[in-house]
Design an enzyme around this catalytic site. Structure first.
Site, PDB file in Angstrom:
ATOM      1  N   ASP A 101       0.868  -1.182   0.000  1.00 43.46           N
ATOM      2  CA  ASP A 101       0.000   0.000   0.000  1.00 43.46           C
ATOM      3  C   ASP A 101       0.906   1.234   0.000  1.00 43.46           C
ATOM      4  O   ASP A 101       1.639   1.464   0.970  1.00 43.46           O
ATOM      5  CB  ASP A 101      -0.894  -0.016   1.262  1.00 43.46           C
ATOM      6  CG  ASP A 101      -2.166   0.796   1.080  1.00 43.46           C
ATOM      7  OD1 ASP A 101      -3.226   0.357   1.559  1.00 43.46           O
ATOM      8  OD2 ASP A 101      -2.090   1.869   0.434  1.00 43.46           O
ATOM      9  N   ASP A 202      -2.592   4.995  -2.411  1.00 43.68           N
ATOM     10  CA  ASP A 202      -3.543   5.712  -1.563  1.00 43.68           C
ATOM     11  C   ASP A 202      -3.838   7.113  -2.117  1.00 43.68           C
ATOM     12  O   ASP A 202      -2.910   7.895  -2.341  1.00 43.68           O
ATOM     13  CB  ASP A 202      -2.907   5.827  -0.171  1.00 43.68           C
ATOM     14  CG  ASP A 202      -3.884   6.296   0.881  1.00 43.68           C
ATOM     15  OD1 ASP A 202      -4.870   5.586   1.101  1.00 43.68           O
ATOM     16  OD2 ASP A 202      -3.676   7.374   1.449  1.00 43.68           O
ATOM     17  N   GLU A 257      -6.193   4.400  -5.729  1.00 45.01           N
ATOM     18  CA  GLU A 257      -7.414   4.757  -5.011  1.00 45.01           C
ATOM     19  C   GLU A 257      -7.708   6.202  -5.371  1.00 45.01           C
ATOM     20  O   GLU A 257      -6.884   7.083  -5.104  1.00 45.01           O
ATOM     21  CB  GLU A 257      -7.239   4.622  -3.491  1.00 45.01           C
ATOM     22  CG  GLU A 257      -8.542   4.881  -2.770  1.00 45.01           C
ATOM     23  CD  GLU A 257      -8.389   5.385  -1.359  1.00 45.01           C
ATOM     24  OE1 GLU A 257      -7.366   6.001  -1.049  1.00 45.01           O
ATOM     25  OE2 GLU A 257      -9.290   5.142  -0.548  1.00 45.01           O
ATOM     26  N   HIS A 330     -11.203  -1.532   3.999  1.00 45.45           N
ATOM     27  CA  HIS A 330     -11.001  -1.133   5.407  1.00 45.45           C
ATOM     28  C   HIS A 330     -11.625   0.231   5.710  1.00 45.45           C
ATOM     29  O   HIS A 330     -11.600   0.692   6.855  1.00 45.45           O
ATOM     30  CB  HIS A 330      -9.508  -1.116   5.704  1.00 45.45           C
ATOM     31  CG  HIS A 330      -8.796  -0.112   4.862  1.00 45.45           C
ATOM     32  ND1 HIS A 330      -8.673  -0.216   3.480  1.00 45.45           N
ATOM     33  CD2 HIS A 330      -8.220   1.060   5.193  1.00 45.45           C
ATOM     34  CE1 HIS A 330      -8.036   0.834   3.018  1.00 45.45           C
ATOM     35  NE2 HIS A 330      -7.755   1.626   4.028  1.00 45.45           N
ATOM     36  N   ASP A 331     -12.136   0.899   4.659  1.00 49.98           N
ATOM     37  CA  ASP A 331     -12.780   2.214   4.863  1.00 49.98           C
ATOM     38  C   ASP A 331     -14.302   2.128   4.783  1.00 49.98           C
ATOM     39  O   ASP A 331     -14.980   3.139   4.984  1.00 49.98           O
ATOM     40  CB  ASP A 331     -12.344   3.200   3.763  1.00 49.98           C
ATOM     41  CG  ASP A 331     -10.885   3.564   3.849  1.00 49.98           C
ATOM     42  OD1 ASP A 331     -10.302   3.906   2.806  1.00 49.98           O
ATOM     43  OD2 ASP A 331     -10.322   3.512   4.971  1.00 49.98           O
TER      44      ASP A 331
HETATM   45  O1  TEU Z   1      -8.770   6.695   2.053  1.00 53.37           O
HETATM   46  C1  TEU Z   1      -9.071   7.876   1.349  1.00 53.37           C
HETATM   47  C2  TEU Z   1     -10.456   8.194   1.499  1.00 53.37           C
HETATM   48  O2  TEU Z   1     -11.046   8.874   0.720  1.00 53.37           O
HETATM   49  C3  TEU Z   1     -11.078   7.620   2.696  1.00 53.37           C
HETATM   50  O3  TEU Z   1     -10.685   8.537   3.728  1.00 53.37           O
HETATM   51  C4  TEU Z   1     -12.526   7.543   2.569  1.00 53.37           C
HETATM   52  O4  TEU Z   1     -13.016   8.506   1.731  1.00 53.37           O
HETATM   53  C5  TEU Z   1     -13.151   7.778   3.875  1.00 53.37           C
HETATM   54  O5  TEU Z   1     -12.411   7.046   4.805  1.00 53.37           O
HETATM   55  C6  TEU Z   1     -14.559   7.280   3.784  1.00 53.37           C
HETATM   56  O6  TEU Z   1     -15.089   7.364   5.058  1.00 53.37           O
HETATM   57  C7  TEU Z   1      -7.392   6.390   2.085  1.00 53.37           C
HETATM   58  C8  TEU Z   1      -7.215   5.162   2.971  1.00 53.37           C
HETATM   59  O7  TEU Z   1      -7.904   4.057   2.375  1.00 53.37           O
HETATM   60  C9  TEU Z   1      -7.779   5.500   4.317  1.00 53.37           C
HETATM   61  O8  TEU Z   1      -7.751   4.354   5.178  1.00 53.37           O
HETATM   62  C10 TEU Z   1      -6.937   6.617   4.917  1.00 53.37           C
HETATM   63  O9  TEU Z   1      -7.512   7.006   6.137  1.00 53.37           O
HETATM   64  C11 TEU Z   1      -6.883   7.828   3.973  1.00 53.37           C
HETATM   65  O10 TEU Z   1      -6.659   7.488   2.621  1.00 53.37           O
HETATM   66  C12 TEU Z   1      -5.728   8.734   4.361  1.00 53.37           C
HETATM   67  O11 TEU Z   1      -4.519   8.066   4.060  1.00 53.37           O
END
Ligand code: TEU
Ligand code: CA
Length: 560
Positions: A101, A202, A257, A330-331
């Site tokens: 990642d 990311d 992403e 995970h989000d």
């Molecule tokens: O996520 C980016 C992102 O847009 C997320 O924050 C998402 O929109 C939000 O969590 C929805 O509730 C990436 C990673 O996947 C996330 O785990 C990180 O917190 C974020 O970037 C910052 O690195």
């Protein structure tokens, strides 16, 4: 010399692991690399080809590893570099590839680069981050952070502000600076030379910040800076440079992403002839339930909108770029809870139906740990159960600010908090779901006595074995990779039906997204045999007259 690029990633199925929650091997309550290594046969047995590891680098853990303080060191809580090298070797000898990642839109504020940038503005790292003078005593503009509060933090030493689209401990890197790009490319090469097989990147479409950063219309207390930073002026230029300088030298896979990305943007980021990325993650389908407070909403995802978005991505990229296929990560909350029905009677049917609906489309599937078991949301009742910075900051801002009542906010969290997907992987029905012998960093979801790997791996009617059969069908039928896509009965409010076609035949996929029977127009779906059905092996089932609640059927009609 450029590596001979094979597009193996078009045939691959990816399994996403959130290391902190996958398997603890030393009893400290935190998942670790040796724990993952101990579970590689389980992963391989599912029939996947690639593992995406969420960040495992040194980090102060403000955002569970998405705040990196040393890109070339392993987070001490997760293990050592020797543990990683063993995991990589054990994965490779099982035919499993490893994606890292790559979090390079921002670093941790504890990274030496930031420490130096802050202390010595005119030094070699002064321009590694995005520093701006304030407006009077206030920040340079009204942008808000994704994790609540302003997107700007004042440095008491110099009075300047630095940009952080995420937490105050995640300062955004200045990609305009060629030295920053060189650092990132060196880090990527270092890991690729170790033998990793690619990267998930990311928020990679946020890296090019616009020169001018004007205020945005207020959404609550702040303006949405993402709109200005997403797909910025030089995003493609930087990715083409990354591809030329690093990626093209290795036979590797990349997935970006990309919040706020459209199909048109995706054709540019992931176009076969673009030499940027192999594919991107869209947020269009996961955002359909958002409300006035963004993700903090109890809305269900309307099926007509879901059908429209997913089919638009299928037809919009076909022949030009490659899709990623995911329900969760995970989000996101657990897919069964978000998109279908997690009541005991319907949860397994829903898990199988969702897999059938998405993974017979064109693209690379991304299975999030536990979705192959049909894991559901955590069911937390107390604020103290939550760990996620996004959740806790939102409570402080929205409940603390009098915008939302605590009881309603707890309902929002139960439905959409990221922690719903970050509870321990459910291995068995022993304490803490077999995840740890210690006290877990976050409690296991309430469903683990009923939903766990031990009760499914040997059960032919389990979600796990259904996934195995589905992935086997994908491997054995090229139509899933290469066939065309056509949505059927687009207006139907409860049925998601589509067909895939290529010279080898026709695959019809029928998914009932409701708890009611859906009568089908007889003969509308040809004479295909039932290749897969979540109400049993599919053998001997009468031709479709109706779909039962949450029933999924795949009808395979080979060309005569
Ligand atoms: O996520 C980016 C992102 O847009 C997320 O924050 C998402 O929109 C939000 O969590 C929805 O509730 C990436 C990673 O996947 C996330 O785990 C990180 O917190 C974020 O970037 C910052 O690195
Ligand atoms: Ca551990």
């Amino acid at each position: 010399m450029a590596a001979q690029h094979t597009d193996w990633w078009k045939d691959a199925v990816v399994y996403q692991i959130y290391p902190r929650s996958f398997q603890d091997s030393n009893g400290d309550g935190i998942g670790d690399l040796n724990g993952i290594t101990s579970r590689l046969d389980y992963i391989r047995g599912l029939g996947v080809d690639v593992i995406w590891l969420c960040p495992i680098y040194a980090s102060p853990n403000d955002d569970n590893g998405y705040d990196i303080s040393n890109y070339r060191a392993i987070h001490a809580e997760l293990g050592t570099m020797a543990d990683f090298e063993r995991l990589l070797a054990e994965a490779h000898c099982r035919g499993l590839r490893i994606l890292m990642d790559l979090v390079v839109n921002h670093t941790s504020d504890e990274h030496p680069w930031f420490q130096s940038s802050r202390k010595d503005p005119s030094g070699p790292y002064g321009d590694y981050y995005i520093w701006r003078p304030g407006r009077g005593e206030g920040p340079p503009n009204n942008w808000g952070s994704v994790f609540s509060g302003s997107a700007w933090e004042k440095d008491p030493g110099t009075g300047r502000f630095y940009l952080h689209l995420f937490s105050t401990k995640q300062p955004d890197l200045n990609w305009e600076n060629p030295a920053v790009r060189r650092e990132v490319f060196d880090i990527m090469g270092w890991w690729l030379d170790k033998g990793v097989d690619g990267f998930r990147m990311d928020v990679i479409n946020l890296i090019s910040k616009p020169e001018h950063m004007p205020d945005e219309p207020l959404a609550g207390e702040y303006g949405n800076g993402l709109l200005h930073c997403a797909n910025g002026p030089k995003a493609h230029e930087y990715l083409r440079e990354m591809n030329e300088r690093v990626l093209s030298q290795y036979d590797c896979m990349t997935v970006g992403e990309t919040p706020c990305v459209t199909v048109e943007d995706a054709r540019l980021y992931a176009g076969f002839d673009r030499n940027e990325l192999n594919m991107v993650f869209t947020f269009e389908h996961t955002g359909l339930a958002d409300g006035p407070l963004g993700k903090w909403s109890l809305n269900k995802t309307p099926l007509p909108a879901l059908k429209s978005v997913l089919s638009h991505w299928q037809t919009g990229l076909h022949g030009q770029a490659w899709n990623s296929l995911y329900w969760g990560n995970h989000d996101q909350p657990r897919a069964v809870s978000k998109f279908a029905d997690d009541r005991p009677k319907y949860r397994a049917l829903s898990a199988k139906m969702l897999a059938t609906c998405l993974y017979f489309m064109q693209g690379t599937p991304y299975i999030y740990q536990g979705d192959e078991l049909g894991m559901i949301n955590a069911g937390f009742k107390k604020l103290e159960d939550y760990r996620d910075i996004e959740t806790l900051n939102a409570h402080r801002e929205l409940v603390g600010g009098g915008v939302v009542k605590h009881r309603l906010m707890m309902k929002y969290f139960a439905r959409v908090s990221r922690d719903n997907a970050r509870t321990p992987m459910q291995w068995d029905n022993t304490a803490h779901a077999g995840f740890t012998m210690g006290e877990p960093w976050i409690q296991a979801g309430g469903s683990y006595p009923q939903i766990n790997a031990a009760s499914q791996v040997e059960d032919e009617n389990s979600v796990y074995q259904y996934y195995q059969r589905l992935l086997q069908f994908r491997r054995e039928h090229g139509i899933v990779r290469d066939g065309s896509f056509e949505l059927l009965l687009p207006e139907h409010p409860g049925l998601f039906a589509y067909q895939r076609r290529d010279p080898s035949g026709r695959l019809v996929v029928l998914c009932n997204f409701t708890a009611k029977r859906i009568r089908l127009p007889l003969g509308a779906f040809g004479e295909g045999r039932v290749a897969l059905c979540n109400y049993g092996h599919g053998g001997g089932l009468k031709p479709c007259e109706a779909l039962r609640p949450y029933e999924a059927r795949a009808l395979w009609e080979p060309t005569a």
